[in-house]
Design an enzyme around this catalytic site. Structure first.
Site, PDB file in Angstrom:
ATOM      1  N   ASP A   1      -0.603 -10.123  -4.889  1.00 50.32           N
ATOM      2  CA  ASP A   1       0.776  -9.645  -4.797  1.00 50.32           C
ATOM      3  C   ASP A   1       0.885  -8.225  -5.367  1.00 50.32           C
ATOM      4  O   ASP A   1       1.858  -7.876  -6.036  1.00 50.32           O
ATOM      5  CB  ASP A   1       1.736 -10.600  -5.515  1.00 50.32           C
TER       6      ASP A   1
ATOM      7  N   LEU B   1       0.832  -1.206   0.000  1.00 47.98           N
ATOM      8  CA  LEU B   1       0.000   0.000   0.000  1.00 47.98           C
ATOM      9  C   LEU B   1       0.863   1.250   0.000  1.00 47.98           C
ATOM     10  O   LEU B   1       0.851   2.022   0.953  1.00 47.98           O
ATOM     11  CB  LEU B   1      -0.912   0.015   1.238  1.00 47.98           C
TER      12      LEU B   1
END
Lengths: 319, 418
Positions: B298, B65
């Protein structure tokens, strides 16, 4: 998948790799090179094919020989040649590869001769030019990482054709550090495309890429066996940094097993030729008696290289 | 707020539910019923799910993130309601305060749930243990090295012993440091041809072998992330068969792509671990179909400049949160896996890995729900993605399967514009 080397008419727009090029284009380059051999013999060694064009030699990796031969070739075609030593200029200041290219395009470059340490870098440049609509700017790969050195491959083919005439009856051995060699990869693709029935790779397992059979190559670990009845022997340079460590125990042991000596050469056909892309390590991959012997064609290779590079640059710039 | 999601195909893989033209009822953040309207239920909001699938929100076992707001918006736009975040952020998540801040920030944004993995070792250097118990208290669900191998086997042994003491799970991407440090592509035909330094399958199998032995010694619960090879998957499956507490996942791109997709040095086909051979892809696909491994995105957002580089210099990874669902559907279609089974791999199975009650639509569970139209198509273009990461080998491709609405804890956190 679109082959980025070819334009929409199937003509050579960039020379990035031998792989994927049709036999007709390879022959076109070799034939054109042959016609340029005569130029180098003239008193005024120039033709006006690239007059008014700018050739940028972009060497991100050091090279004297290849850069010089490209420079001579471009000058014989009457181009303006600009040599850029990239190591010391823009990239040191953090400029990206494509920023460098954009800047040079703004200086009206017509052709880039690129050497780069990363495999595939010339593809990135060619695709960038295509994406940004600059189809009139051409790229010639002068060696990228371990991937390809197509003009070396072509000059090797020119040399073989010069001495052996017909590719379809030949047995060719490539000896040494094939794993790290862009020359070997270009030679293998060129030889198989031109119809050589048997290409051999000779070296210790540590210096051979995996899956060589998929490239149409026969692997030999024993040089005596591998050289038997060969018509052409291409020796590869062993880089200094490979000689110690886990790949090889020493230069001496390498020479004993894979160095080309007069005794080993005798196993090949009596009229076999010996080639080397240079620069040679005498006593490491090749014995001086062979390097300087009657079967060596190492210096003619260099001369042919100029004609081949003239051919490549004139063809891509014309398309 | 009371929400009725009506007339959809409700699939709850965990409980074997697959019912067409059914309503799902949500009140006070939880699922309160399915089918007939519960007594006294009056909907404040109704979502028409005609033609759509209603399933548990997706649980992504690996998503980075980098710009948290954009990426959490991307998550819910992709139907992902829980995101496991690897610790290889900048700085690495090796201190409780960092984990605390991440969880807090996630709550503040209020989109997908953020489940951080704490760093197993300080700075992910593989030397000194991070404060695992402190990180756990701050909200870390397990401990990981992301894709940085622990070089020192003794350090790994000690870390697993310590984690086992507290029954913490350790997540490891199996990759032998020495065999992978110089490589940039699968050691195979394509790497040989293109002159790219190879990462052999042995880099994975040797690491798995080591980890399995350490699990036998320590009893530590291990989740192996991003298995990439047939041989690696075999080892994991055998260990599972032997009853060892080992689970694993596969990146969704590895189910669909191979080394051949590198083509002419396409930097979007650079992954860590690398895309491997067709036989490997097939084995991964079979294993996921058989239920040996979960699927994850992923998700690795990479800036455009970091991909506009020669293959070996480009950063590995692809954007994933918004393509996890369509790519899983694409895989299911190609592998002839039915929809409930495919959805289980991105809902119930990851929940099981996490030991969580999420990933289900059972009455009383948190209403983390994804409503998607399996037939809707959309083109993957940079502007179609909410993620900052536009990097994808699928750029320009049509995707099948589009999220219509996403609920987290009974709150509508995403609704597609009609």
């Amino acid at each position: 998948m679109h082959n980025p080397q070819l334009n929409k008419h199937g003509e050579l727009a960039h020379l990035l790799s031998i792989e994927g090029l049709p036999k007709a284009i390879l022959n076109q380059i070799l034939d054109t090179a042959e016609s340029f051999m005569e130029v180098s013999a003239r008193e005024v060694k120039k033709v006006p094919l690239l007059r008014g064009k700018s050739v940028f030699n972009l060497f991100f990796e050091n090279s004297t020989r290849t850069r010089t031969t490209f420079e001579i070739a471009a000058k014989r075609l009457s181009a303006d040649v600009i040599n850029l030593d990239i190591n010391k200029s823009s990239t040191a200041k953090g400029e990206t590869l494509l920023d460098t290219i954009d800047n040079l395009c703004a200086m009206h470059a017509n052709l880039f001769v690129v050497r780069h340490a990363s495999s595939g870098a010339p593809y990135l440049i060619a695709e960038h030019l295509q994406r940004t609509g600059r189809d009139d700017i051409h790229v010639v790969n002068a060696g990228d990482g371990r991937h390809a050195h197509p003009t070396q491959g072509l000059l090797d083919m020119y040399t073989i054709r010069h001495y052996k005439k017909d590719f379809t009856q030949l047995r060719v051995a490539i000896v040494g550090d094939i794993l790290h060699s862009r020359v070997a990869r270009s030679d293998i693709h060129a030889l198989t495309t031109l119809g050589v029935p048997e290409v051999r790779a000779i070296g210790p397992e540590t210096l051979l890429p995996k899956y060589m059979d998929k490239l149409g190559v026969h692997v030999f670990h024993d040089m005596n066996e591998g050289l038997k009845d060969c018509d052409v022997i291409i020796m590869l340079r062993l880089q200094n940094e490979r000689m110690n460590g886990a790949l090889l125990p020493s230069a001496g042991e390498y020479f004993r097993h894979y160095g080309l000596t007069p005794q080993k050469l005798a196993l090949a056909k009596p009229d076999a030729i010996v080639m080397h892309p240079g620069p040679m390590n005498r006593g490491v991959e090749i014995h001086s008696a062979v390097a300087d012997g009657a079967q060596a064609v190492i210096l003619p290779q260099v001369t042919f290289g100029i004609a081949v590079r003239m051919a490549v640059m004139s063809i891509v710039a014309g398309n | 707020m009371n929400i009725e999601i009506k007339n959809g195909r409700v699939i709850d893989p965990k409980h074997g539910v697959d019912q067409h033209h059914t309503s799902l009822f949500v009140a006070e953040g939880t699922v309160i019923g399915m089918g007939a309207t519960p007594a006294g239920f009056v909907a404040d909001q109704t979502i028409d799910a005609t033609g759509c699938v209603v399933c548990p929100g997706l649980i992504d076992l690996g998503a980075r993130l980098n710009s948290i707001e954009a990426e959490l918006a991307a998550a819910v736009a992709g139907g992902v309601t829980s995101v496991v975040v690897p610790p290889d952020a900048d700085p690495p998540l090796d201190e409780p305060e960092l984990a605390d801040r991440l969880v807090h920030r996630g709550d503040e944004i209020g989109k997908a749930r953020v489940l951080p993995l704490g760093a197993l070792t300080l700075g992910l250097k593989g030397e000194r243990l991070a404060e695992l118990a402190g990180l756990k208290k701050a909200g870390c669900v397990a401990f990981s090295q992301a894709n940085k191998p622990v070089v020192d086997t003794e350090a790994l042994l000690r870390a697993m012993e310590y984690a086992a003491t507290f029954d913490f799970a350790v997540w490891l991407q199996p990759q032998d440091y020495w065999l992978s440090r110089n490589g940039i592509a699968h050691e195979g035909e394509v790497a040989s041809r293109l002159g790219l330094a190879g990462i052999p399958v042995a880099a994975e199998t040797i690491a798995i072998g080591t980890i399995i032995q350490l699990v036998r010694i320590t009893g530590c619960r291990v989740h192996l992330t991003r298995i990439s090879s047939a041989a690696g998957m075999q080892l994991v499956h055998r260990a599972q068969h032997d009853g060892l507490p080992i689970t694993c996942d596969v990146g969704v791109h590895h189910l669909l792509l191979t080394e051949n997709d590198i083509g002419y040095f396409n930097p979007h086909a650079r992954f860590c671990p690398p895309l491997r051979a067709q036989e490997d892809r097939q084995a991964l696909s079979d294993s996921v179909a058989a239920g040996w491994a979960a699927i994850c995105s992923d998700h690795t957002p990479v800036g455009a400049d970091d991909k506009l580089l020669p293959f070996g210099e480009a950063k590995p990874g692809a954007t994933g949160l918004e393509v996890l669902l369509p790519l899983t559907l694409k895989w299911a279609e190609a592998a002839q896996v039915d929809l409930p089974t495919a959805l289980a791999r991105i809902t119930a199975m990851p929940a099981r890995v996490l030991g969580s009650s999420a990933g289900s639509l059972a009455v009383g569970t948190n209403a983390d729900i994804c409503v998607f139209d399996p037939a809707a198509t959309w083109q993957l273009a940079p502007e179609a993605l909410k993620s900052r990461g536009k990097n994808s080998p699928w750029q320009g491709y049509m995707m099948s399967g589009q999220v219509r609405a996403t609920l987290v804890g009974g709150r509508m956190v995403y609704q597609a514009q009609q």
